[in-house]
Write a protein that holds these residues in place. Sequence first.
Motif, PDB file in Angstrom:
ATOM      1  N   ILE A 257     -12.536  -5.211  11.783  1.00  0.00           N
ATOM      2  CA  ILE A 257     -12.940  -4.543  10.542  1.00  0.00           C
ATOM      3  C   ILE A 257     -11.762  -3.830   9.884  1.00  0.00           C
ATOM      4  O   ILE A 257     -11.547  -3.950   8.670  1.00  0.00           O
ATOM      5  N   ASN A 258     -10.986  -3.087  10.666  1.00  0.00           N
ATOM      6  CA  ASN A 258      -9.871  -2.335  10.088  1.00  0.00           C
ATOM      7  C   ASN A 258      -8.778  -3.250   9.550  1.00  0.00           C
ATOM      8  O   ASN A 258      -8.157  -2.955   8.525  1.00  0.00           O
ATOM      9  N   GLY A 259      -8.528  -4.359  10.249  1.00  0.00           N
ATOM     10  CA  GLY A 259      -7.547  -5.322   9.743  1.00  0.00           C
ATOM     11  C   GLY A 259      -7.989  -5.922   8.423  1.00  0.00           C
ATOM     12  O   GLY A 259      -7.186  -6.077   7.487  1.00  0.00           O
ATOM     13  N   LEU A 260      -9.264  -6.266   8.336  1.00  0.00           N
ATOM     14  CA  LEU A 260      -9.823  -6.816   7.094  1.00  0.00           C
ATOM     15  C   LEU A 260      -9.702  -5.820   5.952  1.00  0.00           C
ATOM     16  O   LEU A 260      -9.196  -6.148   4.866  1.00  0.00           O
ATOM     17  N   ILE A 261     -10.139  -4.599   6.171  1.00  0.00           N
ATOM     18  CA  ILE A 261     -10.126  -3.577   5.121  1.00  0.00           C
ATOM     19  C   ILE A 261      -8.701  -3.257   4.681  1.00  0.00           C
ATOM     20  O   ILE A 261      -8.412  -3.106   3.483  1.00  0.00           O
ATOM     21  N   THR A 262      -7.790  -3.171   5.637  1.00  0.00           N
ATOM     22  CA  THR A 262      -6.399  -2.856   5.315  1.00  0.00           C
ATOM     23  C   THR A 262      -5.831  -3.853   4.312  1.00  0.00           C
ATOM     24  O   THR A 262      -5.253  -3.480   3.285  1.00  0.00           O
TER      25      THR A 262
ATOM     26  N   THR B  23       0.463  -5.319   4.933  1.00  0.00           N
ATOM     27  CA  THR B  23       0.673  -5.877   6.266  1.00  0.00           C
ATOM     28  C   THR B  23      -0.223  -7.102   6.386  1.00  0.00           C
ATOM     29  O   THR B  23      -0.696  -7.617   5.369  1.00  0.00           O
ATOM     30  N   GLY B  24      -0.459  -7.595   7.613  1.00  0.00           N
ATOM     31  CA  GLY B  24      -1.284  -8.784   7.772  1.00  0.00           C
ATOM     32  C   GLY B  24      -2.310  -8.616   8.861  1.00  0.00           C
ATOM     33  O   GLY B  24      -2.382  -7.578   9.523  1.00  0.00           O
ATOM     34  N   ILE B  25      -3.103  -9.656   9.086  1.00  0.00           N
ATOM     35  CA  ILE B  25      -4.178  -9.600  10.078  1.00  0.00           C
ATOM     36  C   ILE B  25      -3.738 -10.129  11.437  1.00  0.00           C
ATOM     37  O   ILE B  25      -4.537 -10.150  12.373  1.00  0.00           O
ATOM     38  N   GLU B  26      -2.473 -10.559  11.563  1.00  0.00           N
ATOM     39  CA  GLU B  26      -2.043 -11.191  12.804  1.00  0.00           C
ATOM     40  C   GLU B  26      -2.161 -10.256  14.003  1.00  0.00           C
ATOM     41  O   GLU B  26      -2.718 -10.619  15.049  1.00  0.00           O
TER      42      GLU B  26
ATOM     43  N   TYR C 174       1.235  -6.762  -2.478  1.00  0.00           N
ATOM     44  CA  TYR C 174      -0.191  -6.556  -2.199  1.00  0.00           C
ATOM     45  C   TYR C 174      -0.614  -7.344  -0.966  1.00  0.00           C
ATOM     46  O   TYR C 174      -0.383  -8.550  -0.849  1.00  0.00           O
ATOM     47  N   GLY C 175      -1.267  -6.668  -0.038  1.00  0.00           N
ATOM     48  CA  GLY C 175      -1.822  -7.332   1.142  1.00  0.00           C
ATOM     49  C   GLY C 175      -0.750  -7.973   2.001  1.00  0.00           C
ATOM     50  O   GLY C 175       0.370  -7.493   2.117  1.00  0.00           O
TER      51      GLY C 175
ATOM     52  N   VAL D 170       6.890  -0.046   2.488  1.00  0.00           N
ATOM     53  CA  VAL D 170       5.468  -0.073   2.151  1.00  0.00           C
ATOM     54  C   VAL D 170       4.632  -0.472   3.365  1.00  0.00           C
ATOM     55  O   VAL D 170       3.530   0.066   3.578  1.00  0.00           O
ATOM     56  N   THR D 171       5.151  -1.390   4.183  1.00  0.00           N
ATOM     57  CA  THR D 171       4.469  -1.744   5.428  1.00  0.00           C
ATOM     58  C   THR D 171       4.358  -0.529   6.347  1.00  0.00           C
ATOM     59  O   THR D 171       3.298  -0.255   6.927  1.00  0.00           O
ATOM     60  N   SER D 172       5.454   0.201   6.474  1.00  0.00           N
ATOM     61  CA  SER D 172       5.468   1.403   7.322  1.00  0.00           C
ATOM     62  C   SER D 172       4.462   2.429   6.831  1.00  0.00           C
ATOM     63  O   SER D 172       3.712   3.024   7.623  1.00  0.00           O
ATOM     64  N   LEU D 173       4.415   2.646   5.519  1.00  0.00           N
ATOM     65  CA  LEU D 173       3.476   3.608   4.949  1.00  0.00           C
ATOM     66  C   LEU D 173       2.034   3.163   5.148  1.00  0.00           C
ATOM     67  O   LEU D 173       1.142   3.988   5.358  1.00  0.00           O
ATOM     68  N   THR D 174       1.802   1.867   5.079  1.00  0.00           N
ATOM     69  CA  THR D 174       0.463   1.335   5.342  1.00  0.00           C
ATOM     70  C   THR D 174       0.021   1.660   6.761  1.00  0.00           C
ATOM     71  O   THR D 174      -1.109   2.113   6.993  1.00  0.00           O
ATOM     72  N   LEU D 175       0.909   1.465   7.712  1.00  0.00           N
ATOM     73  CA  LEU D 175       0.572   1.675   9.121  1.00  0.00           C
ATOM     74  C   LEU D 175       0.385   3.154   9.444  1.00  0.00           C
ATOM     75  O   LEU D 175      -0.557   3.526  10.153  1.00  0.00           O
ATOM     76  N   VAL D 176       1.267   4.013   8.927  1.00  0.00           N
ATOM     77  CA  VAL D 176       1.165   5.444   9.259  1.00  0.00           C
ATOM     78  C   VAL D 176       0.010   6.120   8.532  1.00  0.00           C
ATOM     79  O   VAL D 176      -0.427   7.202   8.932  1.00  0.00           O
ATOM     80  N   SER D 177      -0.508   5.483   7.493  1.00  0.00           N
ATOM     81  CA  SER D 177      -1.649   6.044   6.775  1.00  0.00           C
ATOM     82  C   SER D 177      -2.978   5.646   7.403  1.00  0.00           C
ATOM     83  O   SER D 177      -4.028   6.042   6.917  1.00  0.00           O
ATOM     84  N   GLY D 178      -2.913   4.867   8.467  1.00  0.00           N
ATOM     85  CA  GLY D 178      -4.134   4.467   9.163  1.00  0.00           C
ATOM     86  C   GLY D 178      -4.447   2.995   9.073  1.00  0.00           C
ATOM     87  O   GLY D 178      -5.422   2.529   9.673  1.00  0.00           O
ATOM     88  N   GLY D 179      -3.641   2.234   8.325  1.00  0.00           N
ATOM     89  CA  GLY D 179      -3.878   0.803   8.211  1.00  0.00           C
ATOM     90  C   GLY D 179      -3.673   0.091   9.532  1.00  0.00           C
ATOM     91  O   GLY D 179      -2.921   0.536  10.395  1.00  0.00           O
ATOM     92  N   ASP D 180      -4.347  -1.040   9.681  1.00  0.00           N
ATOM     93  CA  ASP D 180      -4.285  -1.818  10.911  1.00  0.00           C
ATOM     94  C   ASP D 180      -3.414  -3.045  10.688  1.00  0.00           C
ATOM     95  O   ASP D 180      -3.638  -3.808   9.760  1.00  0.00           O
ATOM     96  N   GLY D 181      -2.398  -3.226  11.527  1.00  0.00           N
ATOM     97  CA  GLY D 181      -1.526  -4.386  11.360  1.00  0.00           C
ATOM     98  C   GLY D 181      -0.224  -4.184  12.087  1.00  0.00           C
ATOM     99  O   GLY D 181      -0.099  -3.344  12.979  1.00  0.00           O
ATOM    100  N   GLY D 182       0.776  -4.978  11.709  1.00  0.00           N
ATOM    101  CA  GLY D 182       2.079  -4.895  12.353  1.00  0.00           C
ATOM    102  C   GLY D 182       3.149  -5.544  11.499  1.00  0.00           C
ATOM    103  O   GLY D 182       3.022  -5.590  10.272  1.00  0.00           O
TER     104      GLY D 182
END
Length: 423
Positions: free
Chosen positions: A110-115, A122-125, A280-281, A317-329
């Motif tokens: 769910i979190n990967g999808l929403i992110t 980031t991505g869903i991998e 984006y995404g 932007v990837t780093s900010l996505t992850l530290v803000s709670g986004g799911d990915g790598g």
Amino acid sequence: MKKITRIKKNHRLIVFQKLVLTAAIIGFLSALLGNTLKKITEHYESIFFTLARQHWMLYLLFPILGFSIIYFLRQTLFRKKENKGIKEIYESTDSKTKHLPAYKVSSHFINGLITVIFGGSTGIEVSTVVASAAIGSVVQQKENLFKRYKTQLICAGIASGITALFGSPIAGLIFAYEVISRKWSRSFLLTNGVAVAVAFAFTYFVDNQPLFSINVLPWHLHALPYMILLGMIAGVNAVYLNRCVMLFKQKFAAIDKHHFRIIIGAGFVSLALILFPQLYGEGYHAVKELISQSGHFNLSLSFALTLLFVILLKPIVTSLTLVSGGDGGVFAPSLFIGAFLGLLTASVLNTYFNAGVLPVNFMVIGMAAMLSASIHAPFTALFLVCEAIGDYTLFFPILIVCLISKTTAKLIYPYTVYSYSRV
């Protein structure tokens, strides 16, 4: 004595049969999860991205909305536990007592999808990898007989998830070895071999299309030195990507209030998306667009600056996505950066040095080189990218460049985001 020998033989046969059956189940479930997440994400990311392009204010709304939903779900459904990505797998495989709980399957799905659909760069991998690993872990815990095969069954889930995403059982198998297990054994080959075979069969009949539709052109020996140069540049950029993620995680860890992390992170992500919608995404939409137009680009100053800024901004932007709670790598960002880096390098070489290299080939090689250097897994990158484009024409140059990019990255900085978590 004969009776004891017969009992031991029967016991080995029972273990073998159970391992094969369990690996097949893990392979099927992980492939189903990976393929489902991939299709749902592609569908809704396309819809949300189209809406944002039509109404630019949505670039401001989507990231903060997505990160807020993830935080709400964590607090209410997922035991207030933050997703840690690959680190969660290491914590499980390195310990005899720690396991990946069942809720990690739904949490990462769910979190990967929403992110991604809300613009997280980031991505869903990695979400797929951890969710698949959780499937392997949960199944392993159901049978005391499998305690000694914990890592093998977790890797079976991981290998199957990668197979489902990219249609490459070899890449899935090698990723599980290069990044997670780092140990070959008969039980590893048995469980992972069965799992990826089942996952590949599932993927073949359900989704037999390569990730990127590319008409790769034959390569020439005169281009090899330029490809090696691209590998070295990719190695440097991979270190920049990994160091960005580590630095932002360290800085944001000092912020106690999570809503401040969301506001700050989402604010910068939104601004970046307004300036460069390519971010984006997961960004595969931008890569596909570049591929389709790679033979028609002229290296103008504005075009070169756009490519350069996207390459430099993506890790941030990837780093900010992850530290803000986004799911990915860093998996999808590496492929994204590599494609842009390959096109920029080829364009500069052709314009200023009359190199005569093929931009589309450099984009493919760049993707593999960046992935290899980012996760220190050259053979995973080799087979994954070849299967992602459905073509092995560039097998040899990709192999050479992946080894060079990984070596370059390790000489500059010996860790990746994954391996640093084990230090």
